[in-house]
Design a protein around this motif. Structure first.
Motif, PDB file in Angstrom:
ATOM      1  N   TRP A  24       0.808  -1.121   0.168  1.00  0.00           N
ATOM      2  CA  TRP A  24      -0.060   0.000   0.145  1.00  0.00           C
ATOM      3  C   TRP A  24       0.898   1.271  -0.145  1.00  0.00           C
ATOM      4  O   TRP A  24       0.594   2.131  -0.976  1.00  0.00           O
ATOM      5  N   ASP A  58      -6.537   4.347  -7.910  1.00  0.00           N
ATOM      6  CA  ASP A  58      -7.499   5.044  -6.913  1.00  0.00           C
ATOM      7  C   ASP A  58      -7.079   6.647  -7.129  1.00  0.00           C
ATOM      8  O   ASP A  58      -5.939   6.671  -7.235  1.00  0.00           O
ATOM      9  N   PRO A  68      -4.640  10.000   3.218  1.00  0.00           N
ATOM     10  CA  PRO A  68      -6.040   9.153   2.642  1.00  0.00           C
ATOM     11  C   PRO A  68      -5.738   7.814   3.166  1.00  0.00           C
ATOM     12  O   PRO A  68      -6.027   6.712   2.302  1.00  0.00           O
ATOM     13  N   GLU A  69      -5.354   7.630   4.483  1.00  0.00           N
ATOM     14  CA  GLU A  69      -5.091   6.449   5.243  1.00  0.00           C
ATOM     15  C   GLU A  69      -6.045   6.201   6.353  1.00  0.00           C
ATOM     16  O   GLU A  69      -5.871   7.289   7.213  1.00  0.00           O
ATOM     17  N   TRP A  70      -6.249   4.926   6.813  1.00  0.00           N
ATOM     18  CA  TRP A  70      -7.041   4.938   8.155  1.00  0.00           C
ATOM     19  C   TRP A  70      -6.037   5.250   9.324  1.00  0.00           C
ATOM     20  O   TRP A  70      -6.584   5.599  10.244  1.00  0.00           O
ATOM     21  N   GLU A  71      -4.721   5.152   9.033  1.00  0.00           N
ATOM     22  CA  GLU A  71      -3.844   5.107  10.217  1.00  0.00           C
ATOM     23  C   GLU A  71      -3.737   6.690  10.411  1.00  0.00           C
ATOM     24  O   GLU A  71      -3.011   7.127  11.597  1.00  0.00           O
ATOM     25  N   ASN A 123     -12.361   4.349  -6.412  1.00  0.00           N
ATOM     26  CA  ASN A 123     -11.396   3.221  -6.443  1.00  0.00           C
ATOM     27  C   ASN A 123     -12.197   2.358  -7.982  1.00  0.00           C
ATOM     28  O   ASN A 123     -13.329   2.457  -8.022  1.00  0.00           O
ATOM     29  N   ARG A 125     -11.881  -0.861  -9.892  1.00  0.00           N
ATOM     30  CA  ARG A 125     -11.879  -2.241  -9.663  1.00  0.00           C
ATOM     31  C   ARG A 125     -12.476  -3.016 -10.573  1.00  0.00           C
ATOM     32  O   ARG A 125     -13.075  -2.466 -11.613  1.00  0.00           O
ATOM     33  N   PHE A 128     -16.283  -3.256 -10.196  1.00  0.00           N
ATOM     34  CA  PHE A 128     -17.095  -1.974  -9.946  1.00  0.00           C
ATOM     35  C   PHE A 128     -16.170  -0.740  -9.737  1.00  0.00           C
ATOM     36  O   PHE A 128     -15.128  -0.753  -9.881  1.00  0.00           O
ATOM     37  N   ARG A 130     -16.106   2.358  -6.983  1.00  0.00           N
ATOM     38  CA  ARG A 130     -16.529   2.746  -5.649  1.00  0.00           C
ATOM     39  C   ARG A 130     -16.205   4.242  -5.580  1.00  0.00           C
ATOM     40  O   ARG A 130     -15.090   4.734  -5.575  1.00  0.00           O
ATOM     41  N   TRP A 134     -14.830  10.169   3.244  1.00  0.00           N
ATOM     42  CA  TRP A 134     -14.357   9.885   4.444  1.00  0.00           C
ATOM     43  C   TRP A 134     -14.599  10.797   5.593  1.00  0.00           C
ATOM     44  O   TRP A 134     -14.629  11.957   5.190  1.00  0.00           O
ATOM     45  N   GLY A 193     -10.021  -6.509   6.693  1.00  0.00           N
ATOM     46  CA  GLY A 193      -8.763  -6.664   5.620  1.00  0.00           C
ATOM     47  C   GLY A 193      -9.147  -6.441   4.206  1.00  0.00           C
ATOM     48  O   GLY A 193      -8.810  -6.436   3.273  1.00  0.00           O
ATOM     49  N   SER A 194     -10.323  -5.556   4.253  1.00  0.00           N
ATOM     50  CA  SER A 194     -10.854  -4.931   3.121  1.00  0.00           C
ATOM     51  C   SER A 194     -11.974  -3.813   3.410  1.00  0.00           C
ATOM     52  O   SER A 194     -12.187  -3.767   4.409  1.00  0.00           O
ATOM     53  N   THR A 195     -12.407  -3.297   2.377  1.00  0.00           N
ATOM     54  CA  THR A 195     -13.276  -2.317   2.606  1.00  0.00           C
ATOM     55  C   THR A 195     -14.738  -2.560   2.832  1.00  0.00           C
ATOM     56  O   THR A 195     -15.561  -1.942   3.331  1.00  0.00           O
TER      57      THR A 195
HETATM   58  P1  M7G Z   1      -9.357  -0.841  -0.691  1.00  0.00           P
HETATM   59  O1  M7G Z   1      -8.542  -0.181  -1.943  1.00  0.00           O
HETATM   60  O2  M7G Z   1     -10.129   0.116   0.216  1.00  0.00           O
HETATM   61  O3  M7G Z   1     -10.573  -1.616  -1.324  1.00  0.00           O
HETATM   62  O4  M7G Z   1      -8.675  -1.608   0.132  1.00  0.00           O
HETATM   63  P2  M7G Z   1     -10.832  -2.938  -2.383  1.00  0.00           P
HETATM   64  O5  M7G Z   1     -10.709  -4.285  -1.486  1.00  0.00           O
HETATM   65  O6  M7G Z   1     -11.969  -2.844  -3.024  1.00  0.00           O
HETATM   66  O7  M7G Z   1      -9.714  -2.910  -3.373  1.00  0.00           O
HETATM   67  C1  M7G Z   1      -7.749  -2.577  -0.567  1.00  0.00           C
HETATM   68  C2  M7G Z   1      -6.504  -3.013   0.202  1.00  0.00           C
HETATM   69  O8  M7G Z   1      -5.615  -1.877   0.172  1.00  0.00           O
HETATM   70  C3  M7G Z   1      -6.495  -3.140   1.471  1.00  0.00           C
HETATM   71  O9  M7G Z   1      -7.166  -4.415   2.021  1.00  0.00           O
HETATM   72  C4  M7G Z   1      -5.438  -2.616   2.105  1.00  0.00           C
HETATM   73  O10 M7G Z   1      -4.448  -3.660   2.156  1.00  0.00           O
HETATM   74  C5  M7G Z   1      -5.003  -1.518   1.432  1.00  0.00           C
HETATM   75  N1  M7G Z   1      -5.447  -0.370   2.024  1.00  0.00           N
HETATM   76  C6  M7G Z   1      -6.317   0.295   1.490  1.00  0.00           C
HETATM   77  N2  M7G Z   1      -6.584   1.439   2.363  1.00  0.00           N
HETATM   78  C7  M7G Z   1      -7.492   2.436   2.395  1.00  0.00           C
HETATM   79  C8  M7G Z   1      -5.528   1.610   3.270  1.00  0.00           C
HETATM   80  C9  M7G Z   1      -5.162   2.377   4.286  1.00  0.00           C
HETATM   81  O11 M7G Z   1      -5.964   3.446   4.645  1.00  0.00           O
HETATM   82  N3  M7G Z   1      -4.215   1.963   5.178  1.00  0.00           N
HETATM   83  C10 M7G Z   1      -3.559   0.757   4.828  1.00  0.00           C
HETATM   84  N4  M7G Z   1      -2.289   0.457   5.554  1.00  0.00           N
HETATM   85  N5  M7G Z   1      -3.821   0.149   3.934  1.00  0.00           N
HETATM   86  C11 M7G Z   1      -4.962   0.340   2.913  1.00  0.00           C
END
Ligand code: M7G
Length: 203
Positions: A24, A58, A68-71, A123, A125, A128, A130, A134, A193-195
């Motif tokens: 990531w 994305d 743009p991260e959860w952390e 996103n 994909r 789809f 998405r 946030w 582990g996913s959105t």
């Molecule tokens: P996604 O792009 O939000 O959705 O997340 P998707 O499953 O439809 O593709 C895909 C993967 O990207 C997640 O499982 C994480 O491994 C990684 N990822 C996405 N986001 C938004 C983050 C984030 O904010 N922090 C971290 N560490 N990984 C993320």
């Protein structure tokens, strides 16, 4: 003449993984910041449109200073409204994403003082597109930590998020459809582990 925006915004891009070693953090890139309407259009007119991006790309448009991260400290107690457009050929993703970006930078998604909108995401994909919005909290009560918003009761916190969700649904052109836009906390997303975490609220 430049028409100033209320906030400075930063555009970020997640490039698709090129090999299996990509994480990531290697894929997320800061592109550019802007604080006027004219700069927004200059950038918009010179970047690849969403419909032309490769799968697993994305775009993220976030307030400057928020990654743009959860952390990120401003996201870690928050969540997102999101909708998946599964019939990719039936929609105009470029028009939808533009509309959502304009709603964000034009500050029409929240009211003064809400201080909830952190950014918007698209996103690309396989099955789809998405689009997500946030938010800083997940609508609990408290002292500003753990998903709470300072000075709001749980009911008030939830009302603010619901009002924002309705505005977001309008920006997506879904206000008069039966489609459901879902809210979920980032902690749930990270743990799943996913959105596709369990939705807390819907509009
Ligand atoms: P996604 O792009 O939000 O959705 O997340 P998707 O499953 O439809 O593709 C895909 C993967 O990207 C997640 O499982 C994480 O491994 C990684 N990822 C996405 N986001 C938004 C983050 C984030 O904010 N922090 C971290 N560490 N990984 C993320």
């Amino acid at each position: 003449v430049k028409h100033p925006l209320m906030n400075t915004w930063t555009l970020w891009f997640t490039k698709p993984p090129s090999g299996k070693g990509d994480h990531w953090n290697d894929l997320l890139k800061e592109v550019i910041s802007f604080d006027s309407v004219e700069e927004f259009w200059g950038i918009y007119n010179n970047i690849t449109s969403t419909s032309e991006l490769a799968l697993k790309s994305d775009y993220h448009l976030f307030k400057k200073g928020v990654r743009p991260e959860w952390e990120d400290s401003q996201n870690k107690h928050g969540g997102k409204w999101a909708f998946q457009f599964k019939d990719k050929k039936a929609i105009n993703i470029d028009a939808l994403w533009l509309h959502v970006m304009l709603a964000a930078i034009g500050e029409t998604l929240e009211e003064d003082g809400d201080n909830e909108v952190m950014g918007v995401v698209v996103n690309v994909r396989k099955g789809f597109y998405r689009i997500g919005l946030w938010t800083r909290t997940i609508g609990k009560a408290g002292d500003g930590k753990n998903g709470a918003a300072k000075g709001r009761t749980p009911e008030q916190g939830r009302e603010v998020l619901m009002r924002i969700g309705k505005k977001f649904k309008e920006a997506l052109g879904l206000e008069s459809s039966n489609e459901v836009v879902e809210f979920s906390g980032h902690t749930d997303s990270a743990n799943a582990g996913s959105t596709r975490a369990k939705a807390k609220f819907t509009v």
